[in-house]
Design an enzyme around this catalytic site. Structure first.
Site, mmCIF file in Angstrom:
data_model
loop_
_atom_site.group_PDB
_atom_site.id
_atom_site.type_symbol
_atom_site.label_atom_id
_atom_site.label_comp_id
_atom_site.label_asym_id
_atom_site.label_seq_id
_atom_site.Cartn_x
_atom_site.Cartn_y
_atom_site.Cartn_z
ATOM 1 N N LYS A 102 0.361 -1.314 -0.022
ATOM 2 C CA LYS A 102 -0.285 0.073 0.065
ATOM 3 C C LYS A 102 1.095 1.300 0.109
ATOM 4 C CE LYS A 102 -4.518 0.861 0.263
ATOM 5 N NZ LYS A 102 -5.289 -0.285 -0.590
HETATM 6 P P1 NAD Z 1 -12.707 7.714 -2.854
HETATM 7 O O1 NAD Z 1 -12.169 8.143 -2.425
HETATM 8 O O2 NAD Z 1 -13.230 7.004 -4.706
HETATM 9 O O3 NAD Z 1 -14.304 7.720 -1.516
HETATM 10 C C1 NAD Z 1 -14.135 7.635 -0.826
HETATM 11 C C2 NAD Z 1 -15.529 7.900 -0.120
HETATM 12 O O4 NAD Z 1 -15.693 8.162 1.467
HETATM 13 C C3 NAD Z 1 -16.261 9.415 -0.637
HETATM 14 O O5 NAD Z 1 -17.767 9.496 -0.691
HETATM 15 C C4 NAD Z 1 -16.229 10.624 0.234
HETATM 16 O O6 NAD Z 1 -16.585 11.453 0.754
HETATM 17 C C5 NAD Z 1 -15.875 9.511 1.839
HETATM 18 N N1 NAD Z 1 -15.482 9.585 3.076
HETATM 19 C C6 NAD Z 1 -14.512 9.745 3.496
HETATM 20 N N2 NAD Z 1 -14.114 10.028 4.693
HETATM 21 C C7 NAD Z 1 -15.218 9.866 5.312
HETATM 22 C C8 NAD Z 1 -15.782 10.326 6.358
HETATM 23 N N3 NAD Z 1 -14.842 10.641 8.061
HETATM 24 N N4 NAD Z 1 -17.182 8.991 6.712
HETATM 25 C C9 NAD Z 1 -17.494 9.334 5.864
HETATM 26 N N5 NAD Z 1 -16.857 9.471 4.099
HETATM 27 C C10 NAD Z 1 -16.430 9.452 4.318
HETATM 28 O O7 NAD Z 1 -12.211 5.842 -2.365
HETATM 29 P P2 NAD Z 1 -13.069 4.174 -2.794
HETATM 30 O O8 NAD Z 1 -11.767 4.131 -3.723
HETATM 31 O O9 NAD Z 1 -14.554 4.514 -3.092
HETATM 32 O O10 NAD Z 1 -11.852 4.031 -1.364
HETATM 33 C C11 NAD Z 1 -13.340 3.943 -0.498
HETATM 34 C C12 NAD Z 1 -12.760 2.509 0.324
HETATM 35 O O11 NAD Z 1 -12.827 1.158 0.048
HETATM 36 C C13 NAD Z 1 -11.767 2.519 1.143
HETATM 37 O O12 NAD Z 1 -11.289 1.908 2.560
HETATM 38 C C14 NAD Z 1 -10.805 1.358 0.127
HETATM 39 O O13 NAD Z 1 -9.347 1.797 1.017
HETATM 40 C C15 NAD Z 1 -11.767 0.394 -0.175
HETATM 41 N N6 NAD Z 1 -10.891 0.022 -0.781
HETATM 42 C C16 NAD Z 1 -11.186 0.559 -2.508
HETATM 43 C C17 NAD Z 1 -10.760 -0.177 -3.996
HETATM 44 C C18 NAD Z 1 -10.933 0.225 -4.994
HETATM 45 O O14 NAD Z 1 -11.327 -0.040 -6.198
HETATM 46 N N7 NAD Z 1 -11.575 2.236 -4.562
HETATM 47 C C19 NAD Z 1 -11.012 -1.628 -3.113
HETATM 48 C C20 NAD Z 1 -10.887 -2.002 -2.220
HETATM 49 C C21 NAD Z 1 -11.138 -1.852 -1.391
#
Ligand code: NAD
Length: 413
Positions: A102
Site C-alpha cells: 500500500k
Molecule cells: P474514494 O476516495 O473514491 O471515496 C471515499 C468516499 O468516502 C467519499 O465519498 C468520501 O467523501 C467518503 N468519506 C471520506 N471520509 C469519510 C468519513 N470520515 N465519513 C464518511 N465518509 C467519508 O475511495 P474509494 O476508492 O471508494 O475507497 C473507499 C474504501 O474502499 C476505502 O476503505 C478503500 O481502501 C476501500 N477499497 C477501495 C478499492 C478500490 O478499488 N478503489 C478496493 C478495495 C477497497
C-alpha cells in the site's frame, strides 16, 4: 484501536487458529520493506511545500507486491502498514499471485489544483521508481486517487524507463491499457458477496433495504448495482454527511449530481439529511461501509441494527466491535473477501497488459463472479467447520496460504 492494531489483532487470531509458531507469526507480521519519501511540491503561486509519502511492501512471497495508493490528510506509516498487510491476505484469499502493498501521501487532494495534483503524483511516483514495476510492486487507486492518478503514474514510470510500461499500475483508463470492468470491479465484488450472504440465509435481493457509507468509487457503484438488482437503497453518505429516503434513493441521479460538480450528496432534493453516525445505525437489511477504517467500533457496535454488514472499505470494523456484532447475530462479510473484486480485476488488467491482449467486459465480469463466489464458499465453509467468524475464516485462509508459500520456498539463507 488503530488500523495497524486491528490488523495485528486479526493476524494473531488467525495464527492462533492455524497453530503457527512465534517465529512464523513474526515473519508474517513484519513488513518486508517500508519507504518514506519526501514529496516536494511547487504550488501554483510558486512556493514549495514538502509532503510526506509512503510505500509499504508487506509481503512478497507469493508474487510481486500489489496495493492501492491513498491521498488523504490522515495517511501515515501505520495506516499504510495495516492496509498493506490486509492486501497480503486478500490476494492470497482470492487467489491472485501477489503479495500485499500500500502507499499514500499525507495530503488533501481536494485542496490542490489539477496541475498541483499532477506534479505531486509524478514526483511521488518518481521517488518510488526503485521499488515499483510490473515484476516488483504494482500500485492501483484507493481513497483520493483515480484513473487519472494511475495514468500520470504510468506515464512517469514509462518516461523514466524510455518505453511504455502499462503493467506498472492497474486501474488505468482503458485507452492506455486499463481493463474493461475495472472501474466497477470492487463494487461488483461487494454485490456478489452480498448476494452470497443473502442466498445462504434463504433470501433474495428484491426489496432488501441497504445503507451505504461513502459515496466514492466503491460506494456509489455498489449502491447503483444493488439498486439495479432490486434492493432499496435508503441512505448514502460522504464525508460531509448523508441523505435518507425510506422509499429508496435515486442512486443514478445522485451519482450524476456529483459528476456534474456538486461537492456532496447532502441536500439532494427530495431527501432527508442523515449523519454518518445515524446511517450506520439504521434498521436496514444490508449495511455497506465504503469509506474509511474504524467506523464501527466498541461504542456504536451494539446499536448497529443491520442484518448483514458487507465491508466495501478496508478495516471499517474494529476487533472489539466484531465481537459485539457476532454476539448480536450480525453477519459480517469481511473486507478482505467483500472488496477483493478490485484486486481480482487489477490482476486481470496486469495479465492483459503483460500479454498485450485484451478481454471483453463480459469476460472480465464472468471471471470475477467465479473468483468471488469460490472465495466466499471457501470462507463460509471454513467458518462453519471451525465455528469461527467469517473474518477469522477469511484471515485463516489468506494467512495460511502465505505461510504455506514461506514454508515451501524456505528461509534464505
Ligand atoms: P474514494 O476516495 O473514491 O471515496 C471515499 C468516499 O468516502 C467519499 O465519498 C468520501 O467523501 C467518503 N468519506 C471520506 N471520509 C469519510 C468519513 N470520515 N465519513 C464518511 N465518509 C467519508 O475511495 P474509494 O476508492 O471508494 O475507497 C473507499 C474504501 O474502499 C476505502 O476503505 C478503500 O481502501 C476501500 N477499497 C477501495 C478499492 C478500490 O478499488 N478503489 C478496493 C478495495 C477497497
Amino acid at each position: 484501536m488503530s488500523a495497524w492494531e486491528s490488523a495485528q489483532f486479526q493476524l494473531a487470531e488467525a495464527v492462533r487458529q492455524l497453530g503457527l509458531d512465534d517465529g512464523f507469526h513474526d515473519l508474517l507480521r513484519t513488513p518486508r520493506r517500508e519507504i518514506t519519501v519526501a514529496v516536494p511540491l511547487r504550488r501554483d503561486d510558486g512556493h514549495v511545500e514538502v509532503l510526506r509519502g509512503y510505500r509499504v511492501q508487506h509481503n512478497l512471497t507469493r508474487g510481486p507486491a500489489k496495493g492501492g495508493v491513498r491521498f488523504h490528510p490522515a495517511t501515515d506509516l501505520d495506516e499504510v502498514r495495516a492496509l498493506a498487510m490486509w492486501m497480503t491476505w486478500k490476494c492470497a484469499l482470492v487467489g491472485v499471485p501477489y503479495g500485499g502493498a500500500k502507499g499514500g501521501v499525507a495530503v488533501d487532494p481536494k485542496k490542490l489544483s489539477r496541475n498541483e495534483l499532477e506534479r505531486m503524483t509524478r514526483r511521488y511516483m518518481s521517488e518510488l521508481i526503485p521499488m515499483v514495476g510490473p515484476e516488483k510492486d504494482i500500485p492501483a487507486p484507493d481513497v483520493g486517487t483515480d484513473e487519472q492518478t494511475m495514468a500520470w503514474m504510468m506515464d512517469t514510470y514509462s518516461i523514466h524507463s524510455g518505453y511504455t510500461t502499462t503493467g506498472v499500475v492497474t486501474g488505468k483508463p482503458v485507452s492506455i491499457g486499463g481493463s474493461e470492468g475495472r472501474g466497477g470491479a470492487t463494487s461488483r465484488g461487494v454485490m456478489y458477496s452480498a448476494f452470497c450472504a443473502l442466498r445462504d440465509a434463504g433470501l433474495t435481493p428484491a426489496d432488501m433495504t441497504v445503507a451505504v457509507q461513502g459515496f466514492g468509487k466503491v460506494g456509489a457503484l455498489t449502491a447503483q448495482y444493488l439498486h439495479d438488482a432490486g434492493c432499496r437503497v435508503v441512505a448514502v453518505s460522504d464525508v460531509q454527511g448523508g441523505v435518507y429516503d425510506p422509499g429508496g434513493l435515486p442512486t443514478a441521479s445522485l451519482a450524476r449530481h456529483l459528476r456534474s460538480g456538486a461537492p456532496t450528496v447532502v441536500g439532494y432534493p427530495g431527501t432527508d439529511p442523515i449523519s454518518n453516525a445515524e446511517l450506520l445505525e439504521l434498521d436496514v437489511d444490508i449495511l455497506v461501509p465504503a469509506a474509511l477504517e474504524g467506523v464501527i467500533h466498541q461504542e456504536n457496535a451494539s446499536r448497529i441494527r443491520a442484518r448483514f454488514i458487507v465491508e466495501g472499505a478496508n478495516g471499517p470494523t474494529t476487533p472489539d466491535a466484531d465481537q459485539i456484532l457476532q454476539e448480536n447475530g450480525i453477519l459480517v462479510v469481511p473486507d478482505i473477501l467483500a472488496n477483493s473484486g478490485g484486486v481480482a480485476v487489477s490482476y486481470f488488467e496486469w495479465v492483459q497488459d503483460l500479454q498485450a491482449y485484451f478481454w471483453s467486459e463480459d469476460e472480465v465480469n464472468d471471471r470475477l463472479k467465479i473468483m468471488m463466489e469460490r472465495a466466499y464458499a471457501q470462507v463460509s465453509n471454513l467458518a462453519a467447520e471451525r465455528k469461527v467468524s467469517m473474518r477469522t475464516a477469511a484471515q485463516m485462509i489468506g494467512v495460511g496460504r502465505v505461510a504455506e508459500a514461506h514454508r515451501t520456498r524456505g528461509l534464505y539463507p
